[in-house]
Structure formats: structure tokens, C-alpha cells
Enzyme design. Structure first.
Site, short mmCIF file in Angstrom:
data_model
loop_
_atom_site.label_atom_id
_atom_site.label_comp_id
_atom_site.label_asym_id
_atom_site.label_seq_id
_atom_site.Cartn_x
_atom_site.Cartn_y
_atom_site.Cartn_z
CE LYS A 144 -3.88 -2.31 0.17
NZ LYS A 144 -3.39 -3.70 0.18
CG ASN A 145 -0.60 4.76 -2.00
OD1 ASN A 145 -0.66 3.69 -2.60
ND2 ASN A 145 -1.04 5.89 -2.53
#
Length: 378
Positions: free
Chosen positions: A182-183
Site C-alpha cells: 500500500k501507499n
């Protein structure tokens, strides 16, 4: 050159904060760093209450408990999602009812949600694919008309908005993931966002293994005890400390991802004009977080051809979810590939390109150059 699909990004402060957590002699959770990351989500994003948990899957599991899902209940979800979205429903004895996606965004299609509402429907669980918001105005309208709950699976949507609201804060509950794909990451971790005050007190109890322990620590009661169901959802201080360093640089991380996304988007315009690919579509009301850059090919054969040719050049591009309705588990539930033809078709045409924060310009340009060369044979 070899270009991986993803690579975790570290700001540099992760190890500093983790060491601080260790020096505090408090690493089991709900300490200084847990409170800090919860406060960021509440104050910056506008959640009524944010609780740091062990994973995005744990957040979904908590949501299913809070809504009292049980046998006979139905929950409308897209088939094009990770298994955790459906597992959380099934583990409570309820039934996931799979809905079609909009092929422009790969988000669940509100018109199909409307068709699948029944007297058994208890909730709608939209998934914000690639950090692009679902049509939440329409989804909330359908939910309100039918008196059902909305749980946003915003695992990919942290720091992205639909209109003026952050994803995860629009429905009754929102779920975030901090998996290392994920970011913003801490390896494993997540947040459950409680946006409906009616659920807040019970959420604290479920988080704490079914006890009113938080009330005890706040001095509201003189002892705590077992009052409801729950399990060990609380994330550790070490994970929260790692995550704090990421959230502090959320905008810088997003800006770099936007830069890489736009490099691809502009470079591949010619390929789209020639009908070889279709670039991502971002609705006007979406303020995205650039979680991924994917392209649509004409068919599965073209997708697989391109993926293989890129791999031969050392570039790791990947497809994404296999639709849940046509999976082995989906078939056991009575679904088949024919049930959702749009989802089935577009899932097999989608290809994700490498995109990670510390991707160098050399790596970006290498991917673009090889894409352009390979496209000449398509």
C-alpha cells in the site's frame, strides 16, 4: 535492468520511532504511537473515531461484528476485490452478494447494487479500487432508501478523496490497510474508521477482546470485564511507530506517486490513440492517491503477451484479482463465470505496471521505452 513491481518505501524515521517505542517499555499497543496515528486519522481525515488494528482484514472483520451480521443476512460487494472483503462476511454466517463493476473504474456499479437489494440486504460494502472513489453519493442514497449499512473497503484509498471527503469517512464504517503493497505501510496493519457515533462505544469493546478495558483506563469504571464478543484486533506500538513516520510524509509520498503515474499516463497516450491500450479513467469527483497505474488491453491474450514480453525485459508487471464469483469458493457458493460477464471480461484485460515511491527516473523511462517497443508487435 530489472524493475520490480513494487518496493516498500522508508522515510528514515521508522527506526527512530520504533526505538523510541522500545525505550518507552510499551510495545503491546494502545500506547503513545497508537494514539498519535489514531489522532492523525481523526483530525486530518475527519473520522469520528479511528482505531489502529492489525490489518485491513481485521478492520473488515470488526465491521462485520459491529453490524451484527449473521446467517440469513446479505451483503452486496463487488466480485472484483481481495478475498478479505468476502471472508469477513462469510465468517459471520452472512452471504456476500456479488455485483458488477463499472468497466471505466473497476468500482462496484450502483445500478447493479440497486438490482440486488432484497429484504435480506443488511449492508453494502463498496471497494475503492486503485484509490479511485466509488460513486458514493449514489451508494449512500441507495443505502438510506433501503435502511442498510455502508462499509467502505478503502484498503487502497488512504489519503484519497471523493469530492470533499476522504475515502473511508463517507459510509458508516471505513477500513484502511497498511500492508507493504500500500501507499503507506507498516508491513501489516490497518485502521477501522467509525463514522457513526452509535457504533463507537461497541467498537472499543470489540477491539479489546470484548472487554470494557478502555473505559477502565479512562477512569470511567473501577474494573473491567468481559461484556461482548471480540478478539485481539489491536495493533502493536511497534507497527504504529513505523506507520507514524509514513503518515507524517503522506503528501510527499503521494506527490512522488503522482509524478510516476503522470509519466506513464502521458507517455502512453499514443498507445491509447492507436487502440492498443486504455489508460486509467479518473472521474471528475475523484481526488486520487495514485495507488496504482493499470492499463486495459483488448483481450486476455494481449494482456498475457504484453506481461510475458515485459518480464523478458526484466519488468515485473502483474494482473490483479481473479473475480471471487468464479473462484473455487465462489462456485461452492453457487456462482459461475456467466453471472458477472463485465467483471469477468475486464478482470482478464487489466495489467498493472510497476509503481513505487523510490522508483528512479531511469527505471520509469526503461519501462516506458520497453512498452513502446513491445507495442509495435501488438
Amino acid at each position: 535492468m530489472r524493475v520490480p513491481f513494487t518496493r516498500p518505501y522508508y522515510t528514515g524515521n521508522e527506526i527512530v520511532y520504533m526505538a523510541e517505542a522500545m525505550n518507552n517499555k510499551k510495545i503491546s499497543g494502545d500506547g503513545e504511537f497508537t494514539k498519535k496515528v489514531n489522532t492523525i486519522i481523526e483530525q486530518k481525515y475527519g473520522a469520528y473515531k479511528a482505531l489502529f488494528v492489525t490489518s485491513g482484514s481485521a478492520a473488515l472483520d470488526m465491521a462485520a461484528i459491529l453490524l451484527d451480521l449473521q446467517e440469513g443476512d446479505e451483503v452486496i460487494v463487488p466480485s472484483y476485490t481481495f478475498v478479505s472483503t468476502a471472508n469477513s462476511i462469510i465468517l459471520r454466517g452472512a452471504k456476500p452478494v456479488f455485483a458488477e463493476v463499472n468497466p471505466n473504474t473497476m468500482n462496484v456499479e450502483p445500478l447493479d447494487i440497486q438490482k440486488k437489494i432484497t429484504s435480506k440486504t443488511k449492508a453494502i460494502w463498496p471497494v475503492h479500487y486503485a484509490g479511485v472513489g466509488c460513486d458514493m453519493d449514489k451508494i449512500m442514497e441507495i443505502a438510506n432508501e433501503n435502511d442498510v449499512w455502508v462499509v467502505e473497503d478503502a484498503a487502497q484509498g488512504v489519503n484519497a478523496k471523493y469530492k470533499d471527503k476522504y475515502l473511508g469517512t463517507i459510509g458508516h464504517i471505513g477500513c484502511y490497510s497498511y500492508h507493504d503493497t500500500k501507499n503507506y505501510t507498516c508491513g501489516e496493519g490497518g485502521h477501522i474508521l467509525i463514522n457513526d457515533p452509535r457504533l463507537a462505544e461497541r467498537a472499543e469493546i470489540v477491539l479489546e477482546k470484548g472487554t470494557d478495558r478502555k473505559k477502565f483506563f479512562r477512569g470511567e469504571i473501577d474494573k473491567y470485564s468481559w461484556v461482548d464478543i471480540g478478539t485481539s484486533f489491536l495493533g502493536s506500538e511497534l507497527l504504529a511507530a513505523f506507520l507514524l513516520a509514513q503518515l507524517e510524509q503522506a503528501n510527499q509520498i503521494q506527490n512522488r506517486r503522482e509524478y510516476i503515474f503522470n509519466k506513464y499516463y502521458n507517455a502512453f497516450k499514443e498507445l491509447e490513440m492507436n487502440g492498443i491500450i486504455k489508460r486509467p479513467y479518473i472521474p471528475e469527483e475523484s481526488n486520487v492517491n495514485y495507488h496504482m497505474f493499470y492499463i486495459m488491453l483488448e483481450n486476455k491474450e494481449h494482456r498475457n503477451f504484453l506481461m510475458k514480453k515485459l518480464k523478458d525485459k526484466g519488468i515485473n508487471s502483474v494482473f490483479h484479482y481473479m473475480p471471487l464469483h468464479s473462484s473455487e469458493m465462489g462456485v461452492k457458493m453457487g456462482y459461475s463465470a456467466n453471472d458477472l460477464p463485465i467483471t469477468e471480461e475486464y478482470a482478464h484485460r487489466l495489467l498493472r505496471m510497476p509503481l513505487f515511491v523510490d522508483m528512479t527516473d531511469e527505471e520509469i523511462n526503461y519501462v516506458i521505452d520497453k512498452m513502446m517497443q513491445i507495442s509495435e508487435d501488438m
